[in-house]
Structure formats: structure tokens, C-alpha cells
Motif scaffolding. Structure first.
Motif, mmCIF file in Angstrom:
data_model
loop_
_atom_site.group_PDB
_atom_site.id
_atom_site.type_symbol
_atom_site.label_atom_id
_atom_site.label_comp_id
_atom_site.label_asym_id
_atom_site.label_seq_id
_atom_site.Cartn_x
_atom_site.Cartn_y
_atom_site.Cartn_z
ATOM 1 N N ALA A 69 -25.203 0.454 -17.013
ATOM 2 C CA ALA A 69 -23.885 -0.091 -17.334
ATOM 3 C C ALA A 69 -22.789 0.925 -17.025
ATOM 4 N N ARG A 70 -23.004 2.183 -17.395
ATOM 5 C CA ARG A 70 -22.006 3.225 -17.131
ATOM 6 C C ARG A 70 -21.786 3.389 -15.630
ATOM 7 N N SER A 71 -22.873 3.404 -14.858
ATOM 8 C CA SER A 71 -22.764 3.566 -13.411
ATOM 9 C C SER A 71 -22.031 2.382 -12.778
ATOM 10 N N ALA A 72 -22.379 1.154 -13.186
ATOM 11 C CA ALA A 72 -21.730 -0.046 -12.639
ATOM 12 C C ALA A 72 -20.253 -0.085 -13.030
ATOM 13 N N PHE A 73 -19.942 0.301 -14.264
ATOM 14 C CA PHE A 73 -18.556 0.322 -14.733
ATOM 15 C C PHE A 73 -17.727 1.323 -13.926
ATOM 16 N N ASP A 74 -18.269 2.535 -13.738
ATOM 17 C CA ASP A 74 -17.551 3.562 -12.985
ATOM 18 C C ASP A 74 -17.322 3.132 -11.540
ATOM 19 N N ALA A 75 -18.349 2.498 -10.932
ATOM 20 C CA ALA A 75 -18.222 2.032 -9.551
ATOM 21 C C ALA A 75 -17.163 0.935 -9.454
ATOM 22 N N HIS A 76 -17.132 0.039 -10.430
ATOM 23 C CA HIS A 76 -16.147 -1.043 -10.436
ATOM 24 C C HIS A 76 -14.737 -0.483 -10.585
ATOM 25 N N ARG A 77 -14.575 0.500 -11.474
ATOM 26 C CA ARG A 77 -13.259 1.118 -11.673
ATOM 27 C C ARG A 77 -12.782 1.821 -10.399
ATOM 28 N N ALA A 78 -13.706 2.555 -9.752
ATOM 29 C CA ALA A 78 -13.339 3.274 -8.529
ATOM 30 C C ALA A 78 -12.932 2.283 -7.430
ATOM 31 N N LEU A 79 -13.678 1.190 -7.308
ATOM 32 C CA LEU A 79 -13.356 0.173 -6.300
ATOM 33 C C LEU A 79 -12.016 -0.492 -6.595
ATOM 34 N N SER A 80 -11.763 -0.786 -7.872
ATOM 35 C CA SER A 80 -10.486 -1.404 -8.256
ATOM 36 C C SER A 80 -9.318 -0.478 -7.935
ATOM 37 N N ALA A 81 -9.490 0.827 -8.188
ATOM 38 C CA ALA A 81 -8.429 1.796 -7.896
ATOM 39 C C ALA A 81 -8.191 1.885 -6.396
ATOM 40 N N GLU A 82 -9.275 1.839 -5.615
ATOM 41 C CA GLU A 82 -9.159 1.898 -4.151
ATOM 42 C C GLU A 82 -8.434 0.662 -3.614
ATOM 43 N N ILE A 83 -8.781 -0.504 -4.156
ATOM 44 C CA ILE A 83 -8.132 -1.752 -3.730
ATOM 45 C C ILE A 83 -6.651 -1.723 -4.088
ATOM 46 N N ALA A 84 -6.334 -1.247 -5.296
ATOM 47 C CA ALA A 84 -4.924 -1.167 -5.715
ATOM 48 C C ALA A 84 -4.149 -0.222 -4.805
ATOM 49 N N ASP A 85 -4.776 0.897 -4.429
ATOM 50 C CA ASP A 85 -4.118 1.855 -3.537
ATOM 51 C C ASP A 85 -3.867 1.234 -2.159
ATOM 52 N N LEU A 86 -4.869 0.510 -1.638
ATOM 53 C CA LEU A 86 -4.713 -0.136 -0.332
ATOM 54 C C LEU A 86 -3.612 -1.193 -0.371
ATOM 55 N N ARG A 87 -3.561 -1.964 -1.453
ATOM 56 C CA ARG A 87 -2.508 -2.974 -1.580
ATOM 57 C C ARG A 87 -1.131 -2.326 -1.613
ATOM 58 N N GLN A 88 -1.043 -1.220 -2.344
ATOM 59 C CA GLN A 88 0.234 -0.517 -2.441
ATOM 60 C C GLN A 88 0.667 0.015 -1.077
ATOM 61 N N ARG A 89 -0.294 0.545 -0.310
ATOM 62 C CA ARG A 89 0.023 1.067 1.017
ATOM 63 C C ARG A 89 0.450 -0.055 1.961
ATOM 64 N N ILE A 90 -0.235 -1.206 1.866
ATOM 65 C CA ILE A 90 0.136 -2.348 2.715
ATOM 66 C C ILE A 90 1.544 -2.823 2.368
ATOM 67 N N GLU A 91 1.837 -2.906 1.066
ATOM 68 C CA GLU A 91 3.183 -3.323 0.636
ATOM 69 C C GLU A 91 4.234 -2.326 1.116
ATOM 70 N N ALA A 92 3.887 -1.021 1.044
ATOM 71 C CA ALA A 92 4.830 0.012 1.492
ATOM 72 C C ALA A 92 5.097 -0.128 2.988
ATOM 73 N N ARG A 93 4.041 -0.422 3.768
ATOM 74 C CA ARG A 93 4.222 -0.598 5.216
ATOM 75 C C ARG A 93 5.101 -1.806 5.512
ATOM 76 N N GLN A 94 4.877 -2.871 4.752
ATOM 77 C CA GLN A 94 5.697 -4.071 4.952
ATOM 78 C C GLN A 94 7.160 -3.777 4.635
ATOM 79 N N THR A 95 7.378 -2.960 3.604
ATOM 80 C CA THR A 95 8.752 -2.584 3.242
ATOM 81 C C THR A 95 9.391 -1.751 4.346
ATOM 82 N N VAL A 96 8.608 -0.840 4.952
ATOM 83 C CA VAL A 96 9.125 -0.029 6.062
ATOM 84 C C VAL A 96 9.524 -0.933 7.226
ATOM 85 N N VAL A 97 8.675 -1.911 7.544
ATOM 86 C CA VAL A 97 8.980 -2.853 8.641
ATOM 87 C C VAL A 97 10.267 -3.614 8.331
#
Length: 199
Positions: free
Chosen positions: A119-147
Motif C-alpha cells: 500500500a505504501r509503495s502504490a500510494f507513493d507511486a500514485h502521488r509521484a505520478l500525480s505530481a508529474e501530471i500536474a507539472d506537465l499540465r502547468q508547463r503546457i498551460e504556460a506554453r499556451q500562455t506564451v503563444v
């Protein structure tokens, strides 16, 4: 080459068992106490202090929607489903509730330790993936703002490369990142002097 998994020392961790009074609770409490966890149990809702728990075990057989004080499927700690009925509907509900591992009933003298680690391993992996997805979304939004900012600057009679160069000059003048400068321009937060000086 296989990557090693760091096995945590669980001594002192806090577990909450969300289950009606039952021999399952007693058997699980014995296992968890032997591992070194502090254990409390409650039913039918989580006790207020449960938000500070390191693990939550919950009854997948009698569980229901709205039983947890957080968004479904997004618990703040690892969750372990206690499953007696392997009916597809109950298993699906436990997964939607956010189960990271499961422990089959009846509970005997083993199984809790591996369920905790999984459970701890799955939870940590899920949190890391969620943080990565949030970062990618933020970068995509930032690029759209630059455009959008470049398009707005280009509308003042410049070509795109000149508009981008102007955006960079504004960012340097304001001592902020290009993305922040773009956000200012898109939001119309340039001062009159900025518009006049950088045409």
C-alpha cells in the motif's frame, strides 16, 4: 537490472481500522501491534484524528460512498481494503474508494505487513505520478500562455520572432520569467509605459 525497493521501518506508524466491531478487528490489531504500529478502530465513520494516520484499513464489504472525508479515490494516506466478499461490485467500489492494497478476510496471523508495504509503495507511486501530471499540465498551460502573448504582441505589427524577442525583453525588464511575463501580457497587466517603450 532491478531497482531495489527501500523497506520502511513501520514502528511508530499509526493505523486506523474502519470496521464494525468484529473478530477481524481484533486479529488485525494484534498483527499491527506486533509490527509496532499504534492502532485505533472506529465505525461507521473515520474518527477526526484519522486524517493524521499513516494507514487506513477499511471494510470493503460494508463500506459506502461518502464514508471518507476526502475526494473519492484521492486519500491522503495509503488505504488497505479488508475484503470478505470477492463480488465484482465490492472490489470495484474499494478501488474507487482508493484502495492501494487488500487483505482478505478472515484475518489470520499474517498478511498485514506485506499489505502495508504494498500500500505504501502504490500510494507513493500514485502521488509521484500525480505530481508529474500536474507539472506537465502547468508547463503546457504556460506554453499556451506564451503563444497567446506572442500573438498579442504580433498583433501590434510585428512578426512572430520579433514579438517573441519583445516578450523576452519585457521579461528581463520586469525581472521575471518569460512565462510570468506572458501571463501579464495575456491578462492585460502591462503598464502604459511598457506598451509605449516596447512597441
Amino acid at each position: 537490472m532491478r531497482r531495489g525497493v527501500r523497506i520502511q521501518n513501520l514502528g511508530g506508524a499509526r493505523a486506523v481500522i474502519l470496521h464494525r466491531p468484529h473478530p477481524v478487528v481484533q486479529a488485525l490489531t494484534r498483527q499491527l501491534a506486533a509490527i509496532g504500529l499504534q492502532v485505533s478502530s472506529c465505525w461507521p465513520e473515520l474518527e477526526p484524528g484519522a486524517l493524521a494516520a499513516d494507514f487506513v484499513f477499511f471494510d470493503a464489504d460494508m463500506g459506502h460512498d461518502g464514508q471518507f472525508p476526502w475526494k473519492a479515490g484521492d486519500p491522503p494516506m495509503p488505504m488497505i481494503a479488508l475484503i470478505g466478499s470477492e463480488a465484482p461490485g465490492r472490489i470495484e467500489w474499494s478501488l474507487q474508494a482508493g484502495a492501494h492494497a487488500q487483505l482478505l478476510k478472515p484475518i489470520g496471523d499474517s498478511g498485514a505487513y506485506s499489505a502495508l508495504l504494498i500500500a505504501r509503495s502504490a500510494f507513493d507511486a500514485h502521488r509521484a505520478l500525480s505530481a508529474e501530471i500536474a507539472d506537465l499540465r502547468q508547463r503546457i498551460e504556460a506554453r499556451q500562455t506564451v503563444v497567446q502573448a506572442v500573438a498579442r504582441l504580433a498583433a501590434r505589427g510585428k512578426d512572430e520572432s520579433a514579438a517573441y524577442a519583445q516578450l523576452r525583453q519585457l521579461a528581463m525588464a520586469w525581472r521575471i520569467s518569460i512565462e510570468e511575463a506572458a501571463s501579464r501580457i495575456v491578462a492585460g497587466r502591462e503598464g502604459p509605459d511598457d506598451r509605449r517603450d516596447h512597441r
